[in-house]
Design an enzyme around this catalytic site. Structure first.
Site, PDB file in Angstrom:
ATOM      1  N   LYS A 180       0.922  -1.166  -0.091  1.00 16.37           N
ATOM      2  CA  LYS A 180       0.080  -0.086  -0.082  1.00 16.37           C
ATOM      3  C   LYS A 180       1.026   1.258   0.005  1.00 16.37           C
ATOM      4  O   LYS A 180       1.842   1.359   0.749  1.00 16.37           O
ATOM      5  CB  LYS A 180      -0.750  -0.078   1.208  1.00 16.37           C
ATOM      6  N   SER A 221      -9.651   1.773   2.913  1.00 14.88           N
ATOM      7  CA  SER A 221      -8.794   2.618   2.152  1.00 14.88           C
ATOM      8  C   SER A 221      -7.636   1.885   1.243  1.00 14.88           C
ATOM      9  O   SER A 221      -6.859   2.144   0.196  1.00 14.88           O
ATOM     10  CB  SER A 221      -7.996   3.879   2.786  1.00 14.88           C
ATOM     11  N   SER A 244      -9.901  -0.549   7.121  1.00 11.65           N
ATOM     12  CA  SER A 244      -9.354  -0.143   5.827  1.00 11.65           C
ATOM     13  C   SER A 244      -8.725  -1.397   5.058  1.00 11.65           C
ATOM     14  O   SER A 244      -8.385  -1.374   4.158  1.00 11.65           O
ATOM     15  CB  SER A 244      -8.290   0.880   5.861  1.00 11.65           C
TER      16      SER A 244
END
Length: 462
Positions: free
Chosen positions: A81, A164, A188
């Protein structure tokens, strides 16, 4: 390399490389070709490290051929990420803030060192394919990003991927890698895992280091993993916990014996306000757990039903978020997208006194961790009360989908999301297992038993 022969899991890939049937270079090149073909459509990755990944894979193959002792992650392609620092590789945190226009052109944020989690994964032999898309500053469960573009749900491109950690989940679902690293503050990892039909683990708060990860809310931020199957979560945890940690026994291989374990359903919580198809899936899952020998116990939890105060969570999260970005917000607030700007505008109004009172209340609530597990070993809930909404759904819908996330984030508890079937729209449904602090081994055992008893890991999403 033909798709039929591509290993579906880290364990399979490792076994094939150990036996000489597969090389890391071959596997990496396959995934890079898949990224080149599909990323334009799903927008899972912001940065692709093609040359670096190939060179790393060649080195891993060389080490294996020359007799170096190799663990299960050696030569395995993963994605990271893009709020997690990688040395020499731009780390955007999904924001235009870290892409400045200078006289020499655009200037990116390029960390000088790896985050601790990346250091450990590299030390275990993992090959990083690239950095994945995310909601700006990990602040939105939609997976949308105004600057870098929205990540699509792999199963229906008109629907949200979840955020996210949107890019990491979509990369797994689209078979662009074997594992993804994400972060989870208020859901997330678990939300995109649920909506993308993959496995996602948020470990116990503090179990893994957040050093080198851009903060969303330090009191809740947790780095974790997204994979195709439960065993791969265990392999990843082993790789980053050992040999430095002596508090945990090695997790992999997992066992399936859950006979006599007590799984908890929370009265007026687990089934409240969820879509009928989600409820049906959870009832079916309960039947499977019963057949496996687990006891299903309905418990009452005043904390989850009445006492949990989301305002306290928000006070802490918004204050800490503003602290991380206050300088940039003061000098150039217009550079941020609407969700980040909204959160920062709320955070700036929260006093330190209010923040300290909220933190004190959180510490008092930690006693609830033991109360939740006095009668049961694991709590069973839907991951989200609905399947993935359309990409441009109202923000209220995304907030609603945190209802099974935030209370457990607030308490710092570990939780895993498992895919279990699809809705009539063809969208994945997620099942969440929550344990007491540092019970990752137990959570993974229950999750693995469920996986073996169902077919999602092999057939449901292929």
């Amino acid at each position: 390399m033909q798709a039929d022969f591509i290993p579906k899991t880290i364990a399979q890939a490792s076994q094939q490389m150990q036996s000489g049937l597969l090389t890391s270079r071959t596997l990496v090149k396959h995934y890079l070709a898949s990224i080149q073909k599909l990323n334009y459509t799903v927008n899972a990755l912001i940065t692709v490290l093609e040359q670096e990944a190939i060179e790393s894979a060649i080195q891993k193959d060389f080490e294996r051929i020359n007799g170096q002792q190799c663990g299960l992650l050696h030569g395995i392609p993963i994605v990271v990420k893009d709020n997690i620092d990688t040395a020499g590789v731009k780390t955007t945190v999904g924001s235009q803030l870290f892409c400045e226009l200078t006289n020499q052109g655009w200037c990116d944020r390029i960390p000088l060192s790896d985050s601790v989690i990346v250091q450990k994964l590299k030390a275990a032999g993992a090959v990083i394919l690239g950095k994945t898309n995310l909601s700006e500053f990990a602040a939105d469960l939609s997976g949308n990003n105004l600057f870098y573009g929205n990540t699509c749900n792999f199963w229906n491109h008109n629907h949200s991927s979840g955020g996210s950690s949107s890019g990491s989940a979509t990369a797994i679902a689209a078979r662009l890698c074997l594992a993804g690293i994400g972060t989870d503050t208020g859901g997330s990892i678990r939300v995109p895992a649920s909506w993308s039909g993959v496995v996602g683990l948020r470990p116990t708060y503090g179990l893994l280091s957040n050093e080198g990860i851009f903060p969303r809310a330090r009191s809740f931020d947790t780095v974790g993993f997204l994979t195709n199957c439960v065993e791969d979560i265990a392999i990843l945890l082993d790789a980053v916990l050992f040999p430095l940690s002596t508090n945990f026994k090695q997790l992999y291989p997992l066992t399936t014996n859950i006979n006599g374990l007590k799984l908890g359903i929370v009265n007026n919580y687990t089934f409240r306000g969820i879509e009928p198809e989600i409820a049906k899936a959870i009832y079916n899952a309960i039947s499977i757990f019963k057949k496996l020998g687990a006891k299903i116990i309905t418990i009452n939890s005043p904390f989850l039903i009445e006492e949990f105060d989301e305002v306290t969570y928000s006070t802490i999260a918004l204050y800490e978020f503003h602290q991380a970005l206050q300088s940039a917000y003061t000098t150039n607030s217009n550079i941020f997208g609407s969700k980040v700007k909204s959160d920062l505008s709320k955070g700036v109004k929260i006093s330190y006194h209010s923040y300290k009172k909220a933190k004190q209340k959180q510490e008092e609530c930690f006693l609830q961790r033991q109360k939740l597990f006095q009668e049961v070993d694991i709590l069973l809930t839907p991951t989200t009360p609905m399947v993935a909404p359309i990409i441009d759904a109202d923000a209220k819908i995304y907030r609603f989908n945190q209802r099974f996330m935030i209370p457990f984030s607030f308490l710092g508890l570990p939780a895993i999301s498992l895919p279990y079937g699809q809705s009539s729209q063809g969208l994945p449904i997620g099942l969440q297992l929550v344990g007491n602090s540092y019970t990752e081994a137990l959570i993974l055992r229950v999750a693995f038993a469920f996986q073996v008893a169902t077919t999602f890991s092999e057939d449901s999403f292929l």
